[in-house]
Design an enzyme around this catalytic site. Sequence first.
Site, PDB file in Angstrom:
ATOM      1  N   GLU A  84     -53.231 -66.659 -65.087  1.00  0.00           N
ATOM      2  CA  GLU A  84     -53.887 -67.303 -66.238  1.00  0.00           C
ATOM      3  C   GLU A  84     -55.024 -68.239 -65.819  1.00  0.00           C
ATOM      4  O   GLU A  84     -55.143 -69.360 -66.310  1.00  0.00           O
ATOM      5  CB  GLU A  84     -52.832 -68.030 -67.089  1.00  0.00           C
ATOM      6  N   GLU A 100     -46.937 -58.002 -70.052  1.00  0.00           N
ATOM      7  CA  GLU A 100     -45.912 -58.869 -70.647  1.00  0.00           C
ATOM      8  C   GLU A 100     -45.840 -58.632 -72.162  1.00  0.00           C
ATOM      9  O   GLU A 100     -45.974 -59.571 -72.952  1.00  0.00           O
ATOM     10  CB  GLU A 100     -46.218 -60.343 -70.358  1.00  0.00           C
TER      11      GLU A 100
END
Length: 602
Positions: free
Chosen positions: A372, A477
């Site tokens: 991220e 995810e």
Amino acid sequence: MVNCETNTHKMRVLVEKLLLSLFLVAFYQGCMVLSVEYDHTASIECLGDPMKPLYKGGIVQNSEFNSGLMGWSTYRNMKAGVSSSASGNKFAVVHGAGSSAVASSGKLLPSHSVYQRVQMQGDRHYSLSAWLQVSSSNGTTSSAHVRAIIKSPNGERVIAGAIDAKSGCWSMLKGGMTSDSSGHAEIYFESHAAVDIWVDSVSLQPFTFDEWDAHARRSAAKSRRRTVKVVVAMGAADGKPIAHANVSIELLRMGFPFGNAATKEITELPAYEKWFTSRFTVATFENEMKWYSTEWTQNHEDYGVADKMLSLMQRHGIKVRGHNVFWDDQNSQMKWVMPLSLAQLKAAIQKRLKSVVSRYAGKVIHWDVVNENLHFNFFETKLGPGASAQIFQQVGQLDRNPILFMNEFNTLEQPGDPNPTPAKYVAKMTQIRSYPGNGGLKLGVGLESHFSTPNIPYMRSSLDTLAKLKLPMWLTEVDVVKGPNQVKNLEQVLREGYGHPGVNGIVMWAAWHAKGCYVMCLTDNSFKNLPVGDVVDKLIAEWKTHRASATTDRDGAVELDLPLGEYKFTVRHPSLKAAAVQTVTVDDTSSSASEFTINVKS
């Protein structure tokens, strides 16, 4: 990257040929419609002149502004007009839109482009594209975040896409939305920067749900299946063909990787282990491999849980993604990390990196390297803007086989999030790849895919843009929030990912927890499927579908349409004393010309 000032004829001819290949015409329910296709022009940016609009503009009137501003209007009595480039290309310009216009509330209003009212229909996907440029600032090159806005018939203001537009060249914005009502709508572009927005080649093309889904299924069949020829012969390679032999076909392992997240409880609960390992071919440990799980207290490392989970997956032939080496989120660092001096932090980073990567080198298929790093920048703030690229380099030196992923959220899910737009993802990955010494790294695009209400047209357009990188892409995810349409939404997301030719694997983020899962549970606490679990099982079964047996023709051959994967072929015939067994792999290098010969002995 094409320079902003570049306007080469050769490039335009090449792109125009590519665009022409996209304007395919199909018949649907007796009506002439333009077919939906994956659009590789999403990889083209910063041109001297924009290209022709996709789908010939769709429902947008005067999409190239060849008829002035016919069909277009402006907000707040702003002045607008049509300008021309040196080559004669026309585009819309709003003058003074970037000035400090203030609403009655006292807030600074965003800059607006021209807008057009269109007629939209309910239960339609709309694919949007436009070429954008912004005015320069005091004669210098500038850039501004510009969003595409559609005011839908029901009054909802939908962000349909976004891009960082530049001055001096044209960039393509791609996106879309789904309309659930019919009526008048408005389309325009806005920015919170004080710039004038220039617009050209706007397209808004509707597709029925059936058209859209049919295309995804056709693409999945083309990308995930192959027609192969199996020949059964006696003896050597040039032996006599065996006619009318029975060939049983057993899929041992699906070729398209499909997985799920797992928790440490899988090593303690046989029912959990059985449910997981009977479905998935890939696993990601939810937290157990992360830095805070293995070194919560400084210099006290414990990999026991992760080791045990890895051993279980290896016993079942399930591949493991390394998640993650580092997480760029400041709030995810351990308390002992925060007060470290720069020298101490560098030492701790080196210790962690070498510890986890060396321990699992050769045992994982992927590493999420700096998680991220579009939303967060803990390591960049401490170590400098090249921190991510340097860490990627070091991981690649320690473990050369896995694909190294940049794992990010909201790149597919939220067109309104300015941090991880597809264009910014491409730019960050390009920075990592171009860092000195990183040219040979095996890099991958990791898209977390945490959805609320999926914007499927935006998802597809984002995947098109990311395909520019020509790197493996995984949905890493996947989950969908609870709600009345959770089951439907999950199926849409999974089908869209599976159908896109650029996607190489999918991993769910539905790790089981007794007290409730992160967002989405696939089972209850007895490991009985919930409705979303049933959808997953339905899709797995569908993607595995193939003939269980076939009979060879007089030439000893049979053609089979098979999903990619590893197979066991068993041949039986009255002339054979025993069944002949052979294992073969049908992969994406196979084609209709692929032939597998099974040589048997009498």
